[in-house]
Design an enzyme around this catalytic site. Sequence first.
Site, short mmCIF file in Angstrom:
data_model
loop_
_atom_site.label_atom_id
_atom_site.label_comp_id
_atom_site.label_asym_id
_atom_site.label_seq_id
_atom_site.Cartn_x
_atom_site.Cartn_y
_atom_site.Cartn_z
N LYS A 122 125.99 39.22 109.96
CA LYS A 122 126.73 37.98 109.67
C LYS A 122 127.51 37.55 110.90
CE LYS A 122 130.73 37.52 107.16
NZ LYS A 122 131.52 36.48 107.81
N ASP A 168 127.68 32.31 108.93
CA ASP A 168 128.78 32.09 107.97
C ASP A 168 129.82 31.15 108.58
OD1 ASP A 168 130.64 32.42 105.90
OD2 ASP A 168 131.41 34.30 106.72
N LYS A 184 130.77 28.22 106.98
CA LYS A 184 131.52 27.61 105.86
C LYS A 184 131.89 26.15 106.12
CE LYS A 184 133.88 31.92 104.54
NZ LYS A 184 133.79 32.72 105.79
N ASP A 231 133.29 19.32 105.07
CA ASP A 231 133.59 18.02 105.68
C ASP A 231 132.89 16.95 104.84
OD1 ASP A 231 134.25 15.99 107.64
OD2 ASP A 231 134.33 17.59 109.13
N THR A 257 137.48 35.16 98.74
CA THR A 257 137.89 36.42 98.11
C THR A 257 139.30 36.84 98.52
OG1 THR A 257 136.54 37.46 99.83
CG2 THR A 257 135.63 37.43 97.61
N GLN A 286 142.07 41.04 101.77
CA GLN A 286 141.23 40.63 100.65
C GLN A 286 141.99 40.85 99.34
OE1 GLN A 286 138.60 39.02 101.00
NE2 GLN A 286 137.31 39.76 102.66
N ARG A 292 135.23 44.91 108.28
CA ARG A 292 136.12 45.87 108.94
C ARG A 292 135.91 47.33 108.54
NH1 ARG A 292 140.97 41.96 107.66
NH2 ARG A 292 139.51 41.65 105.93
#
Length: 238
Positions: A36, A62, A64, A67, A124, A194, A215
Amino acid sequence: MQSNVRERLVVALDLPSASEAMTMARKLEGQVGMLKVGLELFCVAGPTMVKELGSIAPIFLDLKFHDIPTTVKRTLEAVLMLDPRLVNIHAQGGPLMMEAAAEVVRAHRAAGGRTELLAVTVLTSLDREALARLGSPEDPGELALHLAKLAKECGCDGVVCSAKEANAVRQACGEDFHRLTPGIRPRGEQSMDQARVVDPAQALRNGATWLVVGRPITLAADPVAAVAAILDEMEQAL
Ligand code: C5P
């Protein structure tokens, strides 16, 4: 057995430089199903990095997008030239934006591309209190389910949601509508920033299609061992 679950593990290469990302990707080659590339790495290393990483494993880009429909459509047209396996947009960009994005991605596939489009439901990192401060009285899970149904109506191929919501999304939207779930924490790990976290085995039991882990792998002293431990946890669900 690990090869099955391996396909469903996506590692988030949230690293500050192209060289660190390449080193991590090479270390994990063959151990994970997808790499990712998020905002941090894309802003530092750009499309060239995506192409290089794409020779190691399929890419989930990723970024995201959130707009107006035309801007999202044109930006997607630009990144689809990289033919990533997955791209995403924010469902809260609205139905017209999601429809415009889905149209572009469908056209790309009709022309031989492989990309599928996911809509981010509720990050999340957001819990009920954070949503209340944003002016939304809803429970994050209920809002995520509502946005997943809308994303399906608008032609998206799946959603990004917490594994806590994956089962409800699967039941409402069907098995073929993908559930990609970040906020995964191996048993005994800290949740960090998270809020809606689930462990790897539970995420699979809940019906997640893909698990995103960042991580707990990239900050581990031995990332390969961290991946192996996560795959072991995933296997326990099968
Ligand atoms: O390090 P960690 O495992 O928390 O990384 C999770 C990754 O998933 C991050 O790259 C983050 O941007 C991404 N993500 C998320 N929640 C979403 C969508 C994406 O955490 N709803």
